[in-house]
Design an enzyme around this catalytic site. Structure first.
Site, PDB file in Angstrom:
ATOM      1  N   CYS A   1       0.837  -1.200   0.000  1.00  0.00           N
ATOM      2  CA  CYS A   1       0.000   0.000   0.000  1.00  0.00           C
ATOM      3  C   CYS A   1       0.877   1.258   0.000  1.00  0.00           C
ATOM      4  O   CYS A   1       1.810   1.314   0.786  1.00  0.00           O
ATOM      5  CB  CYS A   1      -0.903  -0.009   1.231  1.00  0.00           C
ATOM      6  N   PRO A   2       0.640   2.266  -0.803  1.00  0.00           N
ATOM      7  CA  PRO A   2      -0.501   2.446  -1.716  1.00  0.00           C
ATOM      8  C   PRO A   2      -0.198   2.059  -3.155  1.00  0.00           C
ATOM      9  O   PRO A   2      -0.977   2.350  -4.047  1.00  0.00           O
ATOM     10  CB  PRO A   2      -0.714   3.955  -1.636  1.00  0.00           C
TER      11      PRO A   2
END
Lengths: 84, 194
Positions: free
Chosen positions: A17-18
């Site tokens: 993430c991200p």
């Protein structure tokens, strides 16, 4: 659905993430209307992140999400069609 | 003339009045659909004010900014005070974690305050970041700029901290101040102070 029908594949294995969502958006910009993008990820959070992204993106239709194990590693595949 | 058009015959609107009214309705309908289109389909906007320059506090603004850009948002991150370190090309690669003042640290504050402890906890954090395949600050800055995020460096704090515009990554906006940040915030759907 099978990978043969995906016009483009983006490999985000090993990224967290991200990055999966950002790389998905970048690759999705390059597919044409009617085509499907395949995203291959190892981040388990990509299941909800990419689902959420597709839900808020008018031109994206999430066709399928699969969970498999490849070489002892969990792999998450996402199929997103460009609908407009 | 009475505004009650259902009243007696002498108050009946003339053909001209009706035509005028019709034109006005059409004008308002067009205006309404324009406003509605802008609200529903216009680009949404997010502004983040980034004020912290420790390794842990550098991540949230960049992660949110790049993610919001992927959601189609126009994003501005206004970096001020220690937040400037995130955009400083050399310093951003060497951001540190503070070992004091954080009760989640594995060592008590009295020990965490000893010389060298920040270096140790920073190294531990960097190892964890690498082990968990979390992107580096530099990578997040790159993807943010590539996805059109406006990374701004507050001019007043650049001068205050003695930095030079060339110290920052290519693509960083300088020469901006509180007024431009405020204007962006007024127009934004989401405003965050980190």
């Amino acid at each position: 659905m099978s990978t043969e029908t995906a016009a483009k594949t983006v490999d985000v294995k090993g990224q967290n993430c991200p990055m999966p969502v950002i790389k998905t958006k970048g690759a999705f910009d390059e597919v044409s209307v009617g085509e499907t993008l395949e995203v291959v990820a190892t981040d388990s959070g990509s299941l909800s992140d990419i689902k959420g992204w597709a839900e808020s993106t008018a031109e994206a239709d999430l066709l399928d999400q699969t969970e498999t194990t490849e070489g002892g590693e969990d792999v998450y595949k996402h199929y997103i069609k460009k609908v407009e | 003339m009475s505004t009650d058009i259902t009243a007696g015959s002498d108050a009946d609107p003339s053909v001209d009045d009706l035509a005028e009214l019709q034109a006005r309705i059409e004008e308002l309908e067009a205006e309404l659909s324009e406003v509605r289109d802008e609200v529903e389909n216009g680009p949404k906007k997010m502004v983040i004010i980034a004020t912290k320059g420790t390794l842990d506090m550098a991540y949230p603004p960049l992660i949110l900014a790049s993610t919001a850009a992927a959601f189609g948002y126009d994003v501005t991150v206004f970096h001020t005070f220690w937040g400037l370190e995130i955009l400083h090309e050399r310093k951003s690669k060497n951001l540190k974690l503070s070992s004091v003042g954080n009760p989640n640290m594995p060592v008590p504050n009295a020990i965490a305050a000893l010389p060298g402890m920040d270096r140790m906890t920073t190294r531990m954090m960097r190892n964890k970041i690498a082990d968990n395949e979390v992107a580096s600050i530099e990578e997040l800055i790159d993807v943010s700029l590539e996805s059109g995020v406006d990374l701004q460096a507050c001019q007043m704090t650049i001068d205050l901290l003695g930095y030079d515009e060339d110290d920052f990554y290519d693509g960083v906006t300088t020469g901006v101040g509180a007024a431009s940040a405020f204007q962006d915030m007024v127009e934004a759907d989401i405003q965050l102070l980190v």
